[in-house]
Design a protein around this motif. Sequence first.
Motif, PDB file in Angstrom:
ATOM      1  N   ALA A  35       0.687  -1.085   0.263  1.00  0.00           N
ATOM      2  CA  ALA A  35       0.016  -0.016   0.091  1.00  0.00           C
ATOM      3  C   ALA A  35       0.715   1.194  -0.026  1.00  0.00           C
ATOM      4  O   ALA A  35       0.479   2.085  -0.814  1.00  0.00           O
ATOM      5  N   ASN A  39       0.778   4.304  -2.422  1.00  0.00           N
ATOM      6  CA  ASN A  39       0.437   5.805  -1.873  1.00  0.00           C
ATOM      7  C   ASN A  39       1.707   6.724  -2.382  1.00  0.00           C
ATOM      8  O   ASN A  39       1.221   7.961  -2.610  1.00  0.00           O
ATOM      9  N   CYS A  43       0.799   9.934  -4.426  1.00  0.00           N
ATOM     10  CA  CYS A  43       1.269  11.330  -3.959  1.00  0.00           C
ATOM     11  C   CYS A  43       2.138  12.063  -5.333  1.00  0.00           C
ATOM     12  O   CYS A  43       1.934  13.366  -5.003  1.00  0.00           O
ATOM     13  N   TYR A 539      -5.300  -1.635   1.530  1.00  0.00           N
ATOM     14  CA  TYR A 539      -5.606  -0.396   1.110  1.00  0.00           C
ATOM     15  C   TYR A 539      -6.964  -0.105   1.086  1.00  0.00           C
ATOM     16  O   TYR A 539      -7.504   0.945   1.470  1.00  0.00           O
ATOM     17  N   VAL A 543      -9.164   3.238   2.700  1.00  0.00           N
ATOM     18  CA  VAL A 543     -10.087   4.303   1.818  1.00  0.00           C
ATOM     19  C   VAL A 543     -11.670   4.232   1.973  1.00  0.00           C
ATOM     20  O   VAL A 543     -11.846   5.270   1.999  1.00  0.00           O
ATOM     21  N   THR A 632      -1.858   6.533   4.438  1.00  0.00           N
ATOM     22  CA  THR A 632      -2.915   7.078   3.353  1.00  0.00           C
ATOM     23  C   THR A 632      -2.978   8.556   3.546  1.00  0.00           C
ATOM     24  O   THR A 632      -3.339   9.319   2.735  1.00  0.00           O
ATOM     25  N   LEU A 635       0.320  10.481   2.533  1.00  0.00           N
ATOM     26  CA  LEU A 635       0.583  10.556   1.005  1.00  0.00           C
ATOM     27  C   LEU A 635      -0.458  10.758   0.203  1.00  0.00           C
ATOM     28  O   LEU A 635      -0.338  11.174  -0.927  1.00  0.00           O
ATOM     29  N   ALA A 636      -1.741  10.818   0.746  1.00  0.00           N
ATOM     30  CA  ALA A 636      -2.895  11.161  -0.273  1.00  0.00           C
ATOM     31  C   ALA A 636      -3.674  12.139   0.280  1.00  0.00           C
ATOM     32  O   ALA A 636      -4.132  13.111  -0.498  1.00  0.00           O
TER      33      ALA A 636
END
Length: 862
Positions: A35, A39, A43, A539, A543, A632, A635-636
């Motif tokens: 994951a 990510n 990113c 992941y 999410v 997550t 990076l997101a």
Amino acid sequence: MGTPLFQISSNENAKLVDPRLHRINDVDVHTVRSALGFNILFCFILLGIYELVRRWLPEVYATRKLNLSADRMVVDVLNGSSSLPLSWIPAIIRTDWAQVRKAGGLDAYMFLRFIRMCLRITCVSGIWGILILWPVFASGGEEYEESGWYHFSMANIINGSWRLWIPTIFMWLQTFYVMFLMNEEYKHYLECRMEFLAKGDDDMHPQHQYSLMVERIPHELRSDKALFNHFNSLFPGKVHSACVVLNLPNLEELSARRKRVLRRLEKSIAYYEATGNKLTHIVGRHRISCFGVESMPIIPSGGKVTSFEDDSDSSRHPQRGERVDSTNYYSRELVSLNERMSQMQAEKKAVAEKGNDELSASQWIAHAFGAASGAAATSMSRLQTEEDTIRGAMWDVSCNLGLDFVIGGFSFMHQNIDTVVESVVGTTMSSTGFVTFTDLQTVTCGAKAPLSDDPRVLEANIAPDPRDIKWENAHINRSWSAGREWTANVALGVGAILWSVPVAAIQAWATADSLASIPGFEWIMSFDGGEFASFVNGYLPVVALLCIILILPIIFEWIAVHYENRKTYSDVEKSILTRYFYYQLANIYITVTAGSIWTSLSDILDHPGNVFAILGKSLPTVVGYFVALLLTKILAGLPLVMLRFGALGRILFLKIFFKTKYLTQSELDEVNKKNVLYYGWEYPTQLLVITICFTYACISPIILPVGAVYFLGALLVYKKQILVVYCPTYESGGTMFPSACHRTLTGLLCGQVTLIGYSILKQGFYQPLFLLPLLVFTVGMMNVYKKLYAEPGRQLSIEKALSLDKHSTAVKSFRKDCYRQPVLAEGPAEPKSSNGFTNGSMLGRSKLFEQNPDDESGGKLV
């Protein structure tokens, strides 16, 4: 080490991990690594898109430059000397805190200080956790060795080991450090808050510091004059002005109609200036509004065509279905609406000044109840003077039968009928008003001291910034709102329990096995040798959880605004902050760990002595899941905050489907409107991360460095957004900071309780006992901070007010209508041309309103 604090048999221990709980599956190191790779790629893609579009669309990524003066900009990172990616970071780092406060206001400043405090907590705790806890945990597995995340966690310590003292002492030291940092930040908050109450903000009117917001005004004082006279009798010569909020549904409806007519008139002018052709439209045809820009009528063709002479005849009003000249039609409508607005405003201002002489229902009941009470008093006096023992005995019997209860019921109904009448039926004069004084000392006394012997009337607090007030709710009775707040809290409490059901169902679905059971998706399990399945398992659940909790603030905002009728934007944000935080706690401690609160409650009720063990058994086994969650968000989540997909999609939609030359100046202002920071959304996001860090700080300290990286990124990202993007539309003076700190300590309590439970499971005896006083200490400090900082921060001290009054000249700039409802203060509406200037007195006389002899069609159909 002694016997365990709570004896848990093997059967009971098995029940604690009953498979009915359906906890979320933990994520191992290999899955998190998969994951993480995705990510990182995601990113880089998001940052690349951001660097490309931030210079192309300043209306999205540099809105402060378009909406604020140069002295408020502080730093312009878009015009830096370097064109390299992320070249704005050094400029952001160099910007000191004083400049941040000047640029963003106290609300944004304290939000960044809160993130900074969380960064210091996780950094210091993470460093000492690596130096102390990691070696202790890694060398603790004498009987067996845990692998993965749990090699550096309490799970690697054998039961009853002396090493249990290390995380116990670490929790005490971490708690002291948190209290130390929070105390320092609270001191700084109180200093800034006092300065705000004394001087205000650059964009605020100085009258704000000198005003009180008064709730529960009795009927006798519901007029500007009566309210002024009453406060002038309490504080002779110290009152500048007073105004009572009115309930003005008809005037607000007329104002909304006038704005709609003005908008359409400006659109016809803009089209003429862009093309040289006049517009026509069919009366009654609907239009569509998208993001503040209104379209042309949906069906432009058809309609009965009127001649120019008929169209310009002011005595004739076109009927529905007729096609008319847009400019002439809306010009006449605007003139008519201006006259009606002016007349109605004058009428309502007269009512506000003198009050409404109509007898209210509560006054009628008060009169009837007074007559009944008088008759009862006369009867009792007669009984006493005539010594009529028989009738006296009959009265006693009547009271014993409940007559006194009936009279008490009438009294209670009288006390509450105002609330029902005002909120359901509606009255012109509301129970809310504003009083402005000439010095700060009087304001402070008015906010601190009871204003009446009856505690149910005249509740006064420092008035909010006029821009902070939701005027459509300002007239709502405070008791009515309080009742609805209680109802909403109960309903949302039940919702938190039931919330685990859909979240657990989605979490159970968000696995590779579940997806593979769908026809056509069997390939997921075998693709890339199973690596893709590992990626999905690591992941997708993260999410899914992040997407689910995004809908919560929308629901909470609707409840606060439309159901509870809260009166200020800051109060709405505080309500969202509180509820969002507790729902996120439910996500962490109920949904993620247990899957169903009902099962957890059943186990607790069956074994109340094992409540700590039940909690401690669940949480420590999903540290990998929370590591993946934080990665997550780093990076997101943070790149998405910068990219601002919502605002980007909005501006791209407008650019694609609407031509700029056809837009009015008002529509252009709406397109380039200020972007605000929603604290009710953002504070709970930070609270979620710090609560996760507190929960695992002593059990699996590997979470602390990850949390520190998140807060470092959050500090840079939000600081940049506050300096370049977000423009404050109101200022509450940092009032959400104490609420956020209080919830931070709530998260710390949750971490302490979890450690106690896990220590019990590891057969610790003295360690849980040693940790129990820590709970009492933390709760006590929550009350201490409230009394030392939160409550004193609501208003100035009298000593401070006296010293400020000696040199204050702010009263010279006061206005009587500063706290008057905007709908009563609106002047005549005049259209703006596309260059931003008002047409003013040219309305109806420019060449735009002349018939074009070359226009054979009588104007462009729209």
